[in-house]
Write a protein that holds these residues in place. Structure first.
Motif, PDB file in Angstrom:
ATOM      1  N   ALA A   1       0.830  -1.209   0.000  1.00 19.21           N
ATOM      2  CA  ALA A   1       0.000   0.000   0.000  1.00 19.21           C
ATOM      3  C   ALA A   1       0.863   1.258   0.000  1.00 19.21           C
ATOM      4  CB  ALA A   1      -0.934  -0.002   1.209  1.00 19.21           C
ATOM      5  N   CYS A   2       1.919   1.259   0.816  1.00 20.38           N
ATOM      6  CA  CYS A   2       2.802   2.421   0.857  1.00 20.38           C
ATOM      7  C   CYS A   2       3.445   2.678  -0.505  1.00 20.38           C
ATOM      8  CB  CYS A   2       3.889   2.209   1.914  1.00 20.38           C
ATOM      9  SG  CYS A   2       3.291   2.304   3.622  1.00 20.38           S
ATOM     10  N   ARG A   3       3.741   1.602  -1.238  1.00 23.57           N
ATOM     11  CA  ARG A   3       4.375   1.746  -2.543  1.00 23.57           C
ATOM     12  C   ARG A   3       3.379   2.186  -3.616  1.00 23.57           C
ATOM     13  NH1 ARG A   3       9.072  -0.174  -4.360  1.00 23.57           N
ATOM     14  NH2 ARG A   3       9.257  -1.651  -2.611  1.00 23.57           N
ATOM     15  N   VAL A   4       2.253   1.430  -3.755  1.00 23.87           N
ATOM     16  CA  VAL A   4       1.379   1.622  -4.921  1.00 23.87           C
ATOM     17  C   VAL A   4       0.298   2.676  -4.698  1.00 23.87           C
ATOM     18  CG1 VAL A   4       1.806  -0.750  -5.638  1.00 23.87           C
ATOM     19  CG2 VAL A   4      -0.271  -0.230  -4.336  1.00 23.87           C
ATOM     20  N   LEU A   5       0.125   3.129  -3.443  1.00 22.54           N
ATOM     21  CA  LEU A   5      -0.801   4.225  -3.163  1.00 22.54           C
ATOM     22  C   LEU A   5      -0.060   5.468  -2.689  1.00 22.54           C
ATOM     23  CD1 LEU A   5      -3.609   2.235  -1.268  1.00 22.54           C
ATOM     24  CD2 LEU A   5      -3.446   2.722  -3.721  1.00 22.54           C
ATOM     25  N   GLY A   6       0.874   5.290  -1.757  1.00 27.26           N
ATOM     26  CA  GLY A   6       1.587   6.438  -1.208  1.00 27.26           C
ATOM     27  C   GLY A   6       2.699   6.952  -2.098  1.00 27.26           C
ATOM     28  N   LEU A   7       3.716   6.116  -2.328  1.00 25.61           N
ATOM     29  CA  LEU A   7       4.857   6.550  -3.133  1.00 25.61           C
ATOM     30  C   LEU A   7       4.447   6.888  -4.559  1.00 25.61           C
ATOM     31  CD1 LEU A   7       7.907   7.008  -3.211  1.00 25.61           C
ATOM     32  CD2 LEU A   7       8.189   4.582  -3.742  1.00 25.61           C
ATOM     33  N   ARG A   8       3.533   6.104  -5.105  1.00 27.74           N
ATOM     34  CA  ARG A   8       3.072   6.364  -6.478  1.00 27.74           C
ATOM     35  C   ARG A   8       2.514   7.770  -6.643  1.00 27.74           C
ATOM     36  NH1 ARG A   8      -2.591   3.973  -8.001  1.00 27.74           N
ATOM     37  NH2 ARG A   8      -3.044   5.759  -6.657  1.00 27.74           N
ATOM     38  N   ASP A   9       1.700   8.223  -5.674  1.00 24.16           N
ATOM     39  CA  ASP A   9       0.991   9.496  -5.831  1.00 24.16           C
ATOM     40  C   ASP A   9       1.680  10.674  -5.143  1.00 24.16           C
ATOM     41  OD1 ASP A   9      -0.905   8.210  -7.329  1.00 24.16           O
ATOM     42  OD2 ASP A   9      -2.321   7.947  -5.681  1.00 24.16           O
ATOM     43  N   LEU A  10       2.315  10.441  -3.993  1.00 28.40           N
ATOM     44  CA  LEU A  10       3.006  11.531  -3.303  1.00 28.40           C
ATOM     45  C   LEU A  10       4.385  11.772  -3.905  1.00 28.40           C
ATOM     46  CD1 LEU A  10       2.034  10.731   0.395  1.00 28.40           C
ATOM     47  CD2 LEU A  10       0.974  12.392  -1.145  1.00 28.40           C
ATOM     48  N   GLY A  11       5.045  10.715  -4.366  1.00 30.94           N
ATOM     49  CA  GLY A  11       6.252  10.858  -5.165  1.00 30.94           C
ATOM     50  C   GLY A  11       7.579  11.068  -4.481  1.00 30.94           C
ATOM     51  N   PRO A  12       7.740  10.807  -3.156  1.00 35.58           N
ATOM     52  CA  PRO A  12       9.054  11.052  -2.552  1.00 35.58           C
ATOM     53  C   PRO A  12      10.021   9.896  -2.790  1.00 35.58           C
ATOM     54  CG  PRO A  12       7.538  10.286  -0.872  1.00 35.58           C
ATOM     55  CD  PRO A  12       6.741  10.392  -2.144  1.00 35.58           C
ATOM     56  N   ALA A  13      10.431   9.701  -4.034  1.00 37.21           N
ATOM     57  CA  ALA A  13      11.268   8.568  -4.411  1.00 37.21           C
ATOM     58  C   ALA A  13      12.707   8.763  -3.941  1.00 37.21           C
ATOM     59  CB  ALA A  13      11.229   8.376  -5.925  1.00 37.21           C
ATOM     60  N   LEU A  14      13.323   7.664  -3.548  1.00 36.58           N
ATOM     61  CA  LEU A  14      14.738   7.671  -3.175  1.00 36.58           C
ATOM     62  C   LEU A  14      15.595   7.516  -4.421  1.00 36.58           C
ATOM     63  CD1 LEU A  14      16.914   7.546  -0.908  1.00 36.58           C
ATOM     64  CD2 LEU A  14      16.666   5.058  -0.995  1.00 36.58           C
ATOM     65  N   SER A  15      16.607   8.353  -4.552  1.00 37.77           N
ATOM     66  CA  SER A  15      17.557   8.237  -5.658  1.00 37.77           C
ATOM     67  C   SER A  15      18.298   6.908  -5.581  1.00 37.77           C
ATOM     68  CB  SER A  15      18.560   9.387  -5.592  1.00 37.77           C
ATOM     69  OG  SER A  15      19.753   9.073  -6.270  1.00 37.77           O
ATOM     70  N   PRO A  16      18.449   6.175  -6.709  1.00 38.58           N
ATOM     71  CA  PRO A  16      19.242   4.942  -6.687  1.00 38.58           C
ATOM     72  C   PRO A  16      20.680   5.170  -6.221  1.00 38.58           C
ATOM     73  CG  PRO A  16      17.960   5.071  -8.701  1.00 38.58           C
ATOM     74  CD  PRO A  16      17.804   6.395  -8.023  1.00 38.58           C
ATOM     75  N   PHE A  17      21.230   6.338  -6.522  1.00 36.17           N
ATOM     76  CA  PHE A  17      22.590   6.624  -6.041  1.00 36.17           C
ATOM     77  C   PHE A  17      22.619   6.676  -4.520  1.00 36.17           C
ATOM     78  CE2 PHE A  17      26.002   9.446  -4.691  1.00 36.17           C
ATOM     79  CZ  PHE A  17      27.094   8.860  -5.323  1.00 36.17           C
ATOM     80  N   ASN A  18      21.623   7.345  -3.917  1.00 39.82           N
ATOM     81  CA  ASN A  18      21.562   7.386  -2.459  1.00 39.82           C
ATOM     82  C   ASN A  18      21.356   5.996  -1.876  1.00 39.82           C
ATOM     83  OD1 ASN A  18      21.824  10.130  -2.767  1.00 39.82           O
ATOM     84  ND2 ASN A  18      20.158  10.650  -1.384  1.00 39.82           N
ATOM     85  N   ALA A  19      20.531   5.183  -2.543  1.00 44.11           N
ATOM     86  CA  ALA A  19      20.334   3.805  -2.081  1.00 44.11           C
ATOM     87  C   ALA A  19      21.654   3.047  -2.074  1.00 44.11           C
ATOM     88  CB  ALA A  19      19.316   3.091  -2.972  1.00 44.11           C
ATOM     89  N   PHE A  20      22.464   3.229  -3.109  1.00 45.42           N
ATOM     90  CA  PHE A  20      23.773   2.586  -3.195  1.00 45.42           C
ATOM     91  C   PHE A  20      24.677   3.037  -2.047  1.00 45.42           C
ATOM     92  CE2 PHE A  20      28.214   2.943  -4.506  1.00 45.42           C
ATOM     93  CZ  PHE A  20      28.504   1.644  -4.890  1.00 45.42           C
ATOM     94  N   MET A  21      24.700   4.338  -1.781  1.00 41.82           N
ATOM     95  CA  MET A  21      25.539   4.858  -0.704  1.00 41.82           C
ATOM     96  C   MET A  21      25.100   4.314   0.650  1.00 41.82           C
ATOM     97  SD  MET A  21      27.833   6.745  -2.163  1.00 41.82           S
ATOM     98  CE  MET A  21      28.491   7.829  -0.897  1.00 41.82           C
ATOM     99  N   ILE A  22      23.796   4.249   0.875  1.00 44.28           N
ATOM    100  CA  ILE A  22      23.286   3.762   2.154  1.00 44.28           C
ATOM    101  C   ILE A  22      23.539   2.262   2.298  1.00 44.28           C
ATOM    102  CG2 ILE A  22      21.177   3.426   3.514  1.00 44.28           C
ATOM    103  CD1 ILE A  22      20.225   6.139   2.149  1.00 44.28           C
ATOM    104  N   LEU A  23      23.377   1.514   1.213  1.00 45.74           N
ATOM    105  CA  LEU A  23      23.713   0.083   1.246  1.00 45.74           C
ATOM    106  C   LEU A  23      25.164  -0.123   1.664  1.00 45.74           C
ATOM    107  CD1 LEU A  23      22.000  -1.360  -1.952  1.00 45.74           C
ATOM    108  CD2 LEU A  23      21.763  -2.279   0.368  1.00 45.74           C
ATOM    109  N   THR A  24      26.056   0.675   1.117  1.00 47.80           N
ATOM    110  CA  THR A  24      27.474   0.565   1.466  1.00 47.80           C
ATOM    111  C   THR A  24      27.685   0.844   2.945  1.00 47.80           C
ATOM    112  OG1 THR A  24      28.075   1.252  -0.775  1.00 47.80           O
ATOM    113  CG2 THR A  24      29.792   1.393   0.907  1.00 47.80           C
TER     114      THR A  24
END
Length: 426
Positions: free
Chosen positions: A263-286
């Motif tokens: 629900a958070c993905r397909v209702l919240g993130l889809r419409d509100l739009g606060p997407a995480l940058s893949p680059f930031n995801a990579f940095m946080i994974l590291t």
């Protein structure tokens, strides 16, 4: 590894990740793309109709982000997770699934100042009303429950004071009220506390802090514990009622114990739009790969610094749950036996002026508005992060005029103590 559950450090390095099937790259690639090609028209239709999992558009999901989501879900013991642009974004997306205009949620009064501001002011424009309770008085949560209550929100280790919240006791209140317990686990990280083990239904993080750990990337995450029945009582129509935009699918019925994350993905993130940058995801994974090493060093240093401050003549009091004399020490022993965290406050005998003066004299500690960095950080909350509150509210939230907050890093503890000693002496 099929015959045993991997340990925490192993999950921190490996969960969610495999060598790239195309190139063999061992580190998770940065999929820096907006969109993904469909196999054919039927494949596209099945993705848009939630009949198949896959990538459509990076605002909704991305392979780099997916590794981060699976890793944090594994570390927290949840069923699924959703990464978003910041911790504040995580809170908005979570509550959007639960709240209707006029609804209420109960929040612990001891919270990060930005959350207090968000809950008190920004959420009013959505018609969401916060009711405050005292985490030191569990009965205050019970008294705050009304028919309009849709959730309870707490921090595992409260910012800025570093106090430990009795998660299990408040979970009992939430169960009795038939509402989910949301726990912000930013200051503890799952290395110290796993709120789901103590009754939390939803966990949120600012990934910017200890999980990322290096002060270089913003991010937030929502973890679904898979423990709450969203169809019970009809309180949560976003999850229990047919969704017209998805041909009448009932998310709870279709996705079961990870319906909230969906629900958070397909209702919240889809419409509100606060997407995480893949680059930031990579940095946080590291950053997460070294989480257990860093957190233990953070905690060991913080305890040493707190002990030094507790004996200094310029210091009126130290609020650190790792000290045996602290009022939260028993809760720290129960919930965080490996360490009481790295963020805490202390009060100066000189009051507001002494706090402002101290932060200007420190040399190794960086004066900035963040926590959870490898570097040691300092701030005077009353003049910065909590400045929007009146004095009474500042004191209630643990950020009185004489209070200084430290986020103790992973430097040599002797150097941190020497820096504090010179600044206090000056």
């Amino acid at each position: 590894m099929s015959d045993r559950l991997p340990g925490f450090a192993t999950l921190a390095v490996h969960a969610g990740a495999q060598p790239d099937p195309t190139t063999g790259a061992r580190a998770t690639p940065i999929y820096q793309t907006t969109s993904f090609v469909f196999n054919d028209a039927d494949h596209a239709a099945s993705l848009f109709g939630l009949q198949a999992f896959g990538n459509i558009y990076t605002r909704i999901g991305n392979p780099t982000n997916a590794v981060l989501e699976e890793r944090v879900a594994a570390l927290e013991g949840g069923t699924a997770a959703l990464a978003v642009a910041s911790g504040h974004a995580a809170q908005v997306v979570v509550l959007q699934q639960l709240m209707q205009p006029g609804d209420e949620f109960i929040a612990a009064r001891k919270l990060y100042g930005g959350s207090i501001n968000q809950f008190t002011h920004a959420f009013k424009s959505f018609g969401w009303n916060v009711v405050w309770a005292d985490p030191d008085d569990i009965a205050s949560f019970e008294r705050a429950v009304t028919p309009r209550t849709k959730a309870i929100f707490i921090e595992s280790i409260a910012n800025p004071a570093g106090s430990i919240t009795d998660i299990e006791a408040i979970s009992t209140v939430a169960r009795k009220a038939g509402v989910p317990l949301i726990v912000d686990n930013t200051l503890a990280s799952p290395y110290l506390i796993r709120p789901i083990d103590h009754g939390a239904d939803i966990v949120v993080h600012s990934l910017t802090k200890f999980l990322g750990g290096h002060g270089n990337s913003l991010g937030g995450i929502i973890v679904d514990a898979g423990t709450f029945d969203w169809s019970a009582g009809g309180k949560y129509p976003m999850l229990s009622e047919p969704r017209p935009e998805y041909h009448g699918i009932r998310l709870q019925e279709t996705f079961g114990n990870f319906a909230f994350a969906i629900a958070c993905r397909v209702l919240g993130l889809r419409d509100l739009g606060p997407a995480l940058s893949p680059f930031n995801a990579f940095m946080i994974l590291t950053g997460i790969e070294t989480l257990p090493l860093r957190m233990q060093k953070h905690c060991d240093n913080a305890k040493a610094v707190a002990e030094f401050l507790a004996g200094h003549p310029a210091v009126a009091s130290v609020s650190y749950a790792g000290l045996p004399s602290d009022k939260y020490n028993q809760l720290a022993r129960k919930y965080a036996p490996k360490g009481a965290g790295a963020v805490f406050t202390f009060s100066l005998k000189g009051g507001y002026d002494a706090g402002v003066s101290l932060v200007s004299k420190l040399q190794l500690f960086s004066h900035l508005a963040n926590v959870g960095d490898t570097r040691s950080l300092v701030i005077h909350p009353a003049s910065t992060t909590h400045s929007q509150l009146d004095d009474a509210a500042k004191i209630k939230s643990g950020a009185g005029p004489d209070v200084v907050r430290l986020s103790v890093g992973i430097e040599d503890k002797e150097d941190l103590i020497a820096d504090l000693e010179q600044a206090l002496g000056a």
